[in-house]
Write a protein that holds these residues in place. Sequence first.
Motif, PDB file in Angstrom:
ATOM      1  N   MET A   1      -7.791   9.852  -9.933  1.00  0.00           N
ATOM      2  CA  MET A   1      -7.698   8.428  -9.631  1.00  0.00           C
ATOM      3  C   MET A   1      -6.319   8.127  -9.078  1.00  0.00           C
ATOM      4  O   MET A   1      -6.137   7.427  -8.093  1.00  0.00           O
ATOM      5  N   THR A   2      -5.305   8.757  -9.694  1.00  0.00           N
ATOM      6  CA  THR A   2      -3.932   8.540  -9.251  1.00  0.00           C
ATOM      7  C   THR A   2      -3.758   9.023  -7.818  1.00  0.00           C
ATOM      8  O   THR A   2      -3.220   8.323  -6.968  1.00  0.00           O
ATOM      9  N   VAL A   3      -4.243  10.221  -7.578  1.00  0.00           N
ATOM     10  CA  VAL A   3      -4.091  10.809  -6.241  1.00  0.00           C
ATOM     11  C   VAL A   3      -4.805   9.948  -5.210  1.00  0.00           C
ATOM     12  O   VAL A   3      -4.267   9.654  -4.137  1.00  0.00           O
ATOM     13  N   ALA A   4      -6.027   9.490  -5.546  1.00  0.00           N
ATOM     14  CA  ALA A   4      -6.800   8.661  -4.605  1.00  0.00           C
ATOM     15  C   ALA A   4      -6.050   7.363  -4.312  1.00  0.00           C
ATOM     16  O   ALA A   4      -5.976   6.919  -3.162  1.00  0.00           O
ATOM     17  N   GLY A   5      -5.459   6.764  -5.332  1.00  0.00           N
ATOM     18  CA  GLY A   5      -4.728   5.511  -5.152  1.00  0.00           C
ATOM     19  C   GLY A   5      -3.538   5.711  -4.240  1.00  0.00           C
ATOM     20  O   GLY A   5      -3.304   4.918  -3.313  1.00  0.00           O
ATOM     21  N   VAL A   6      -2.833   6.790  -4.468  1.00  0.00           N
ATOM     22  CA  VAL A   6      -1.644   7.044  -3.644  1.00  0.00           C
ATOM     23  C   VAL A   6      -2.051   7.327  -2.213  1.00  0.00           C
ATOM     24  O   VAL A   6      -1.435   6.835  -1.255  1.00  0.00           O
ATOM     25  N   LEU A   7      -3.099   8.090  -2.038  1.00  0.00           N
ATOM     26  CA  LEU A   7      -3.580   8.380  -0.680  1.00  0.00           C
ATOM     27  C   LEU A   7      -3.992   7.099   0.029  1.00  0.00           C
ATOM     28  O   LEU A   7      -3.688   6.900   1.204  1.00  0.00           O
ATOM     29  N   ALA A   8      -4.697   6.228  -0.692  1.00  0.00           N
ATOM     30  CA  ALA A   8      -5.137   4.959  -0.101  1.00  0.00           C
ATOM     31  C   ALA A   8      -3.928   4.136   0.304  1.00  0.00           C
ATOM     32  O   ALA A   8      -3.878   3.543   1.392  1.00  0.00           O
ATOM     33  N   LEU A   9      -2.902   4.115  -0.558  1.00  0.00           N
ATOM     34  CA  LEU A   9      -1.686   3.361  -0.261  1.00  0.00           C
ATOM     35  C   LEU A   9      -1.017   3.922   0.984  1.00  0.00           C
ATOM     36  O   LEU A   9      -0.645   3.188   1.908  1.00  0.00           O
ATOM     37  N   ALA A  10      -0.910   5.265   1.037  1.00  0.00           N
ATOM     38  CA  ALA A  10      -0.263   5.906   2.182  1.00  0.00           C
ATOM     39  C   ALA A  10      -1.038   5.630   3.457  1.00  0.00           C
ATOM     40  O   ALA A  10      -0.462   5.305   4.496  1.00  0.00           O
ATOM     41  N   LEU A  11      -2.352   5.696   3.359  1.00  0.00           N
ATOM     42  CA  LEU A  11      -3.201   5.444   4.531  1.00  0.00           C
ATOM     43  C   LEU A  11      -3.021   4.011   5.013  1.00  0.00           C
ATOM     44  O   LEU A  11      -2.884   3.746   6.215  1.00  0.00           O
ATOM     45  N   GLY A  12      -2.994   3.095   4.066  1.00  0.00           N
ATOM     46  CA  GLY A  12      -2.829   1.674   4.412  1.00  0.00           C
ATOM     47  C   GLY A  12      -1.510   1.447   5.112  1.00  0.00           C
ATOM     48  O   GLY A  12      -1.440   0.795   6.170  1.00  0.00           O
ATOM     49  N   ILE A  13      -0.446   2.024   4.537  1.00  0.00           N
ATOM     50  CA  ILE A  13       0.881   1.851   5.150  1.00  0.00           C
ATOM     51  C   ILE A  13       0.884   2.465   6.540  1.00  0.00           C
ATOM     52  O   ILE A  13       1.369   1.865   7.503  1.00  0.00           O
ATOM     53  N   GLY A  14       0.307   3.662   6.667  1.00  0.00           N
ATOM     54  CA  GLY A  14       0.270   4.358   7.948  1.00  0.00           C
ATOM     55  C   GLY A  14      -0.459   3.556   9.006  1.00  0.00           C
ATOM     56  O   GLY A  14       0.048   3.366  10.123  1.00  0.00           O
ATOM     57  N   VAL A  15      -1.652   3.044   8.648  1.00  0.00           N
ATOM     58  CA  VAL A  15      -2.458   2.284   9.611  1.00  0.00           C
ATOM     59  C   VAL A  15      -1.725   1.011  10.020  1.00  0.00           C
ATOM     60  O   VAL A  15      -1.616   0.669  11.206  1.00  0.00           O
ATOM     61  N   THR A  16      -1.171   0.294   9.022  1.00  0.00           N
ATOM     62  CA  THR A  16      -0.460  -0.962   9.327  1.00  0.00           C
ATOM     63  C   THR A  16       0.731  -0.693  10.236  1.00  0.00           C
ATOM     64  O   THR A  16       0.947  -1.389  11.242  1.00  0.00           O
ATOM     65  N   ALA A  17       1.490   0.367   9.894  1.00  0.00           N
ATOM     66  CA  ALA A  17       2.672   0.686  10.694  1.00  0.00           C
ATOM     67  C   ALA A  17       2.264   1.042  12.117  1.00  0.00           C
ATOM     68  O   ALA A  17       2.883   0.584  13.081  1.00  0.00           O
ATOM     69  N   THR A  18       1.181   1.816  12.256  1.00  0.00           N
ATOM     70  CA  THR A  18       0.728   2.212  13.593  1.00  0.00           C
ATOM     71  C   THR A  18       0.308   1.002  14.413  1.00  0.00           C
ATOM     72  O   THR A  18       0.679   0.860  15.583  1.00  0.00           O
TER      73      THR A  18
END
Length: 675
Positions: A1-18
């Motif tokens: 669950m922790t890993v999934a949450g962090v991945l989702a956060l990273a993905l969100g930041i990545g997409v927004t930044a892009t």
Amino acid sequence: MTVAGVLALALGIGVTATVLMLRAEGETLDAQRRMVLEEASHDALTLSRHVVGQQRALGAAAGQFHPPDLARPDVLQARLAGEHVLSTLFDALFIVDAKGRMLMFRDDAGTRPMSLDVADRPYFIRTLEERRGIISEPVTSRVTGNQVVLLTWPMVHAGAVSGVLVGAITLQRRDLLATVVDPTNTEHPALVIITDAAGKIIAHPTADMRGHSIEADPFLHGAFKRWQEAGSPAELSGIDISDREHLTGVAAVPGTDWLVWRSQDVAGLLAPLRDGRTEATRVAAGVVVVLAVGLAIMLRWLLRPLYRLEKRADRLFDSDIAPDEGWPAATGEVGQLQRVLRRSVRERALIEERNNQVLQQLSSVLAAAPVGIAVTRADQFELVSAHLCQLLDTPQDDLLGQPMQLVFASNEDYFAMAPQLAASFKVSQPYAAEWQLLRRGGQPFWARLSAQPVNPHAPADGIIWTLQDITREVASRTALEWSATHDSLTGLANRTVLEERLARAVSQRPGSMPACVLMFDLDHFKPINDEFGHAAGDAMLRAVSQAAATQVRSVDLLARIGGDEFGVLLEHCPADAAQRVAVAIRDAISELAMPWEGRSLRVGVSIGLAPLTADYTDAAQWLADADQACYGAKAAGRNTVRSHLPAGLAAGGPLGWQQSAQGLRLVAQRTSNTR
Ligand SMILES: Nc1nc2c(ncn2[C@@H]2O[C@H](COP(=O)(O)OP(=O)(O)OP(=O)(O)O)[C@@H](O)[C@H]2O)c(=O)[nH]1
């Protein structure tokens, strides 16, 4: 669950930044595109002002010349040599008469007459035709051989052109860009060139390119093509002809047919932005990693009670841990769950303790029980008591798991027992029976088996057996039964048995006929007792029994009635055959010589015979008649056979037994003496 949450956060930041970066890139490009057009337009205006200034200066100088001056070389030379301003604006100056002959030429080498004809040159022809100053396309100078652009101005007097003043700009030498491009503007370096409408380069940062076609420029040849395809538009405000790689604008230079091209490399423009994006991505990745680690640590800390609870639950019923040991202190839902699990563990521990006690009691019972106890399931031993192992002379381990059939003396017995067992259980009755079993060495013994199902409703769940060794009981019972029906001295059947068999023969008439009974009594037996003792008498009685037994069939019944009296039932035996048997018995006994204390002892026997007739109402009368006949034999002198004659034949008639088709018939009353 922790890993999934962090991945989702990273993905969100990545997409927004892009998305933000792409939008910033788009906006930057739009702004820069506008700026390129504005600067191209500004450059064109600046250039226009410069060129127009040059033309004006040329026009002012041309106005100083009068037609007569053209015929005077010294005047022309002096005038041209005195044009200091023009000499700074142009690389060369020359004067041409109306016929196209060059009259005077000035360059850095000096002012001098030059014999050259330019009447064929388009710039000269156009100046004459249009009677105004024009700007030529780049041409090769006939004096220097360099690429030059010529600015002309006609000398017009009385409506006629008398000559033309020409100023030459050497493209390789004079950089027109220096007049339009601000060298300090290096924030966004751009390529700026000037061409004429045909695309011939007039100004270029690379001097060698000047005079060549713009198509030779690797940076702008594509833009030139697109401009031509768009219909070669020339606007002061500039035209956007950018592509994906270059932002390019082209603006018309007022007063000329020149164009200012301004182009910037998109990659170069966006490089800082992209560098920024890369840096931002790196920073964001770092932030995500730090966040992830922090989040993981935080979740680990937050979930610690749950984690410990899970670890304890993994060993929920581990007997190595006490029921109240190893539980995390927790509140909320985890605490609730912990209490429920803890209660379950305690209850299970209690049940286990009770089960252990019961098992302990059971094993004590099994060890101490004076009867054999076994539990079978699917016809196999699952539990056996110590006493059962003793009975079967087999160790417990050799019995457990073995089929019960193994301990039965015969397979037939075992298979015969199964339906009896099922029948008892069907009517909810315990099963009890006696079967012969085998000890391990193959020694048989009698056992009383009792059985009942562990679960009355499901016998298949198991059967409880009790076993008792009743070998002695069976033996004494058998002995008792034997002594009740036999004479212990001779081993012959006793009087009771004889009377029962006689009664049965009487009751089964006529099916039991013909039948006879013999009754015999030893002669002079008493003297043996008296003279040789009671043991000699016993021995004689046994010898007589054996001698008589050799003379009867196995189906006949020889019995000792008591004392020295014996009886024989001969079924399915006619009277004459019985007579022969009686005689044979008498002979066997009288021939008997029993050795005793060096002497040979002898006895005789008197035998009475009575055939079965329909007249008898009971066996006692039949036996009494045989006894009466025996008495008659005694009276007749002993060691003889006498037959009883039925009452109806006693009055007279033919004597003796006669053979008929139906068998032997009694036809006379006479006591026969077969001595
Ligand atoms: N040894 C022995 N003697 C027995 C037994 N039962 C009866 N007696 C004897 O058998 C004898 C039978 O008597 P009797 O039939 O009168 O003697 P007997 O000499 O045969 O006389 P007769 O029949 O007239 O010839 C008695 O002396 C009994 O004591 C027994 O079991 N063993």
